[in-house]
Design a protein around this motif. Structure first.
Motif, PDB file in Angstrom:
ATOM      1  N   CYS A 148      21.477 -55.637 -33.807  1.00  0.00           N
ATOM      2  CA  CYS A 148      22.215 -56.656 -34.561  1.00  0.00           C
ATOM      3  C   CYS A 148      23.597 -56.924 -33.979  1.00  0.00           C
ATOM      4  O   CYS A 148      24.298 -57.833 -34.433  1.00  0.00           O
ATOM      5  CB  CYS A 148      22.334 -56.264 -36.029  1.00  0.00           C
ATOM      6  N   VAL A 149      24.018 -56.137 -32.992  1.00  0.00           N
ATOM      7  CA  VAL A 149      25.334 -56.330 -32.383  1.00  0.00           C
ATOM      8  C   VAL A 149      25.181 -56.638 -30.903  1.00  0.00           C
ATOM      9  O   VAL A 149      24.159 -56.336 -30.293  1.00  0.00           O
ATOM     10  CB  VAL A 149      26.219 -55.070 -32.558  1.00  0.00           C
ATOM     11  N   LYS A 150      26.213 -57.228 -30.325  1.00  0.00           N
ATOM     12  CA  LYS A 150      26.160 -57.548 -28.910  1.00  0.00           C
ATOM     13  C   LYS A 150      26.244 -56.259 -28.085  1.00  0.00           C
ATOM     14  O   LYS A 150      26.706 -55.223 -28.577  1.00  0.00           O
ATOM     15  CB  LYS A 150      27.286 -58.503 -28.539  1.00  0.00           C
ATOM     16  N   PRO A 151      25.780 -56.282 -26.836  1.00  0.00           N
ATOM     17  CA  PRO A 151      25.682 -55.064 -26.027  1.00  0.00           C
ATOM     18  C   PRO A 151      26.955 -54.224 -25.943  1.00  0.00           C
ATOM     19  O   PRO A 151      26.888 -52.992 -26.006  1.00  0.00           O
ATOM     20  CB  PRO A 151      25.285 -55.598 -24.646  1.00  0.00           C
ATOM     21  N   SER A 152      28.110 -54.860 -25.827  1.00  0.00           N
ATOM     22  CA  SER A 152      29.351 -54.093 -25.673  1.00  0.00           C
ATOM     23  C   SER A 152      29.715 -53.318 -26.938  1.00  0.00           C
ATOM     24  O   SER A 152      30.505 -52.369 -26.886  1.00  0.00           O
ATOM     25  CB  SER A 152      30.511 -55.012 -25.298  1.00  0.00           C
ATOM     26  N   LEU A 153      29.149 -53.695 -28.090  1.00  0.00           N
ATOM     27  CA  LEU A 153      29.459 -53.019 -29.351  1.00  0.00           C
ATOM     28  C   LEU A 153      28.459 -51.934 -29.718  1.00  0.00           C
ATOM     29  O   LEU A 153      28.646 -51.236 -30.718  1.00  0.00           O
ATOM     30  CB  LEU A 153      29.526 -54.044 -30.485  1.00  0.00           C
ATOM     31  N   ARG A 154      27.397 -51.788 -28.948  1.00  0.00           N
ATOM     32  CA  ARG A 154      26.352 -50.820 -29.313  1.00  0.00           C
ATOM     33  C   ARG A 154      26.842 -49.378 -29.379  1.00  0.00           C
ATOM     34  O   ARG A 154      26.519 -48.662 -30.329  1.00  0.00           O
ATOM     35  CB  ARG A 154      25.172 -50.951 -28.360  1.00  0.00           C
ATOM     36  N   PRO A 155      27.612 -48.897 -28.389  1.00  0.00           N
ATOM     37  CA  PRO A 155      28.109 -47.518 -28.517  1.00  0.00           C
ATOM     38  C   PRO A 155      28.954 -47.318 -29.768  1.00  0.00           C
ATOM     39  O   PRO A 155      28.815 -46.318 -30.469  1.00  0.00           O
ATOM     40  CB  PRO A 155      28.934 -47.324 -27.232  1.00  0.00           C
ATOM     41  N   LEU A 156      29.836 -48.287 -30.052  1.00  0.00           N
ATOM     42  CA  LEU A 156      30.681 -48.180 -31.240  1.00  0.00           C
ATOM     43  C   LEU A 156      29.862 -48.285 -32.520  1.00  0.00           C
ATOM     44  O   LEU A 156      30.121 -47.563 -33.489  1.00  0.00           O
ATOM     45  CB  LEU A 156      31.758 -49.271 -31.216  1.00  0.00           C
ATOM     46  N   SER A 157      28.867 -49.157 -32.533  1.00  0.00           N
ATOM     47  CA  SER A 157      28.045 -49.321 -33.743  1.00  0.00           C
ATOM     48  C   SER A 157      27.313 -48.031 -34.077  1.00  0.00           C
ATOM     49  O   SER A 157      27.228 -47.637 -35.245  1.00  0.00           O
ATOM     50  CB  SER A 157      27.050 -50.471 -33.567  1.00  0.00           C
ATOM     51  N   MET A 158      26.785 -47.356 -33.066  1.00  0.00           N
ATOM     52  CA  MET A 158      26.084 -46.090 -33.303  1.00  0.00           C
ATOM     53  C   MET A 158      27.064 -44.998 -33.718  1.00  0.00           C
ATOM     54  O   MET A 158      26.757 -44.172 -34.590  1.00  0.00           O
ATOM     55  CB  MET A 158      25.324 -45.675 -32.043  1.00  0.00           C
ATOM     56  N   ALA A 159      28.246 -45.001 -33.107  1.00  0.00           N
ATOM     57  CA  ALA A 159      29.250 -43.986 -33.439  1.00  0.00           C
ATOM     58  C   ALA A 159      29.724 -44.146 -34.883  1.00  0.00           C
ATOM     59  O   ALA A 159      29.797 -43.166 -35.640  1.00  0.00           O
ATOM     60  CB  ALA A 159      30.430 -44.091 -32.481  1.00  0.00           C
ATOM     61  N   ILE A 160      30.044 -45.377 -35.284  1.00  0.00           N
ATOM     62  CA  ILE A 160      30.513 -45.621 -36.647  1.00  0.00           C
ATOM     63  C   ILE A 160      29.414 -45.322 -37.657  1.00  0.00           C
ATOM     64  O   ILE A 160      29.672 -44.763 -38.734  1.00  0.00           O
ATOM     65  CB  ILE A 160      30.990 -47.073 -36.797  1.00  0.00           C
ATOM     66  N   SER A 161      28.180 -45.655 -37.320  1.00  0.00           N
ATOM     67  CA  SER A 161      27.054 -45.356 -38.203  1.00  0.00           C
ATOM     68  C   SER A 161      26.921 -43.848 -38.417  1.00  0.00           C
ATOM     69  O   SER A 161      26.778 -43.382 -39.551  1.00  0.00           O
ATOM     70  CB  SER A 161      25.761 -45.928 -37.607  1.00  0.00           C
ATOM     71  N   THR A 162      26.991 -43.098 -37.318  1.00  0.00           N
ATOM     72  CA  THR A 162      26.845 -41.641 -37.406  1.00  0.00           C
ATOM     73  C   THR A 162      27.975 -41.011 -38.204  1.00  0.00           C
ATOM     74  O   THR A 162      27.748 -40.150 -39.070  1.00  0.00           O
ATOM     75  CB  THR A 162      26.806 -41.027 -35.995  1.00  0.00           C
ATOM     76  N   VAL A 163      29.205 -41.432 -37.937  1.00  0.00           N
ATOM     77  CA  VAL A 163      30.360 -40.896 -38.662  1.00  0.00           C
ATOM     78  C   VAL A 163      30.273 -41.248 -40.147  1.00  0.00           C
ATOM     79  O   VAL A 163      30.527 -40.413 -41.024  1.00  0.00           O
ATOM     80  CB  VAL A 163      31.677 -41.436 -38.060  1.00  0.00           C
ATOM     81  N   SER A 164      29.880 -42.481 -40.447  1.00  0.00           N
ATOM     82  CA  SER A 164      29.834 -42.953 -41.839  1.00  0.00           C
ATOM     83  C   SER A 164      28.813 -42.191 -42.673  1.00  0.00           C
ATOM     84  O   SER A 164      29.092 -41.819 -43.822  1.00  0.00           O
ATOM     85  CB  SER A 164      29.510 -44.450 -41.877  1.00  0.00           C
ATOM     86  N   ILE A 165      27.609 -41.968 -42.114  1.00  0.00           N
ATOM     87  CA  ILE A 165      26.569 -41.307 -42.910  1.00  0.00           C
ATOM     88  C   ILE A 165      26.933 -39.857 -43.212  1.00  0.00           C
ATOM     89  O   ILE A 165      26.452 -39.283 -44.205  1.00  0.00           O
ATOM     90  CB  ILE A 165      25.186 -41.376 -42.221  1.00  0.00           C
ATOM     91  N   HIS A 166      27.783 -39.263 -42.369  1.00  0.00           N
ATOM     92  CA  HIS A 166      28.212 -37.887 -42.642  1.00  0.00           C
ATOM     93  C   HIS A 166      29.405 -37.851 -43.597  1.00  0.00           C
ATOM     94  O   HIS A 166      29.400 -37.090 -44.571  1.00  0.00           O
ATOM     95  CB  HIS A 166      28.560 -37.181 -41.336  1.00  0.00           C
ATOM     96  N   ILE A 167      30.420 -38.682 -43.340  1.00  0.00           N
ATOM     97  CA  ILE A 167      31.617 -38.669 -44.189  1.00  0.00           C
ATOM     98  C   ILE A 167      31.296 -39.107 -45.613  1.00  0.00           C
ATOM     99  O   ILE A 167      31.773 -38.523 -46.592  1.00  0.00           O
ATOM    100  CB  ILE A 167      32.712 -39.570 -43.583  1.00  0.00           C
ATOM    101  N   PHE A 168      30.487 -40.175 -45.746  1.00  0.00           N
ATOM    102  CA  PHE A 168      30.192 -40.715 -47.071  1.00  0.00           C
ATOM    103  C   PHE A 168      28.816 -40.301 -47.603  1.00  0.00           C
ATOM    104  O   PHE A 168      28.493 -40.586 -48.759  1.00  0.00           O
ATOM    105  CB  PHE A 168      30.257 -42.248 -47.028  1.00  0.00           C
ATOM    106  N   GLY A 169      28.013 -39.629 -46.761  1.00  0.00           N
ATOM    107  CA  GLY A 169      26.668 -39.250 -47.160  1.00  0.00           C
ATOM    108  C   GLY A 169      26.494 -37.769 -47.404  1.00  0.00           C
ATOM    109  O   GLY A 169      26.718 -37.273 -48.521  1.00  0.00           O
ATOM    110  N   ASP A 170      26.116 -37.025 -46.360  1.00  0.00           N
ATOM    111  CA  ASP A 170      25.754 -35.627 -46.589  1.00  0.00           C
ATOM    112  C   ASP A 170      26.930 -34.693 -46.838  1.00  0.00           C
ATOM    113  O   ASP A 170      26.751 -33.628 -47.418  1.00  0.00           O
ATOM    114  CB  ASP A 170      24.899 -35.103 -45.420  1.00  0.00           C
ATOM    115  N   VAL A 171      28.147 -35.058 -46.416  1.00  0.00           N
ATOM    116  CA  VAL A 171      29.293 -34.179 -46.667  1.00  0.00           C
ATOM    117  C   VAL A 171      29.633 -34.109 -48.156  1.00  0.00           C
ATOM    118  O   VAL A 171      29.747 -33.013 -48.721  1.00  0.00           O
ATOM    119  CB  VAL A 171      30.520 -34.612 -45.836  1.00  0.00           C
TER     120      VAL A 171
END
Length: 245
Positions: A148-171
């Motif tokens: 859903c994001v352009k190629p240059s944003l893919r690393p950041l999109s995955m990083a923000i997704s991973t951080v978010s699910i831990h900070i607001f999810g399982d933590v």
């Protein structure tokens, strides 16, 4: 050298801020991450409190081994099945949201029924099926984050997704479920309340099926001149060493 480093850091921060704004304005990405956070809230609490709940409800003598075994086996086969099903459905963002919503909804039903069983055998069968369905979301949720994001944003999109699910999810889920259990003092009811959050995740992902989405797999997000400039740019320390020589 210090001035160059400061300028470089400022430029990097500016670029990061712009990329974050672009991600947060992408409704498809935001809906996907919100659903993933809700999903991971339950999964995180399962991993922490599952054995304790199993021992209390079903008097399991090997609760850690049983829950761990179910999670490993269902995680492997569920993840593989989710990827293959998405391929069979034709890999699109809309179909990925349909699979996310459907699999999570059905998985939640099986997990709820599992905790209603009084016998251990019925719980194991239904909980295993529920976990298979729940883990089928691994492929489509990452597919959406990447496509859903352009190629240059893919690393950041995955990083923000991973951080978010831990900070607001399982933590926060483990202590919050612990507080709920202290208040209710019934692991069966606590587990049912926790499992019901899967329906929230399914509902959020269901909303994603109605959003207009574009697969940006081959999108050119930067012009050739910018790409060339980046390719020719020297590392900061290397450039400093060359000037000193």
């Amino acid at each position: 050298m210090i001035a160059s480093l400061t300028s470089n850091l400022r430029n990097q921060f500016t670029r990061f801020s712009k990329d974050m704004q672009e991600l947060l304005h992408d409704r498809v990405y935001v809906i996907n991450v919100l659903g993933y956070i809700s999903y991971n809230f339950v999964i995180g609490a399962y991993s922490y409190w599952g054995p304790k709940a199993g021992y209390s409800i079903y008097h399991m003598s090997n609760a850690d081994l049983l829950f761990g075994g179910i999670t490993i086996v269902c995680g492997i086969f569920g993840t593989l099945a989710g990827g293959m099903i998405l391929d069979k459905m034709t890999s699109t963002i809309s179909n990925a949201f349909k699979l996310l919503s459907g699999a999570t909804f059905l998985g939640a039903i099986f997990c709820l029924i599992a905790f209603l069983f009084k016998g251990l055998s019925g719980f194991i069968v239904f909980f295993s099926v529920g976990e298979l369905l729940i883990f089928a979301t691994m492929a489509p949720v990452n597919y959406v984050s990447l496509r859903c994001v352009k190629p240059s944003l893919r690393p950041l999109s995955m990083a923000i997704s991973t951080v978010s699910i831990h900070i607001f999810g399982d933590v926060p889920s483990a202590p919050l479920v612990g507080i709920l259990q202290d208040h209710i003092n019934d692991w069966r009811k606590t587990s049912l309340c926790l499992t019901s959050i899967f329906f929230l995740a399914a509902g959020i992902w269901f909303v994603g099926t109605f959003l207009k989405s574009k697969d940006l797999l081959n999108e050119d997000d930067e012009d050739q001149s910018t790409t060339t400039l980046i390719g020719e740019r020297k590392p900061l320390l290397e450039a400093s060493s060359s000037s000193q020589a």
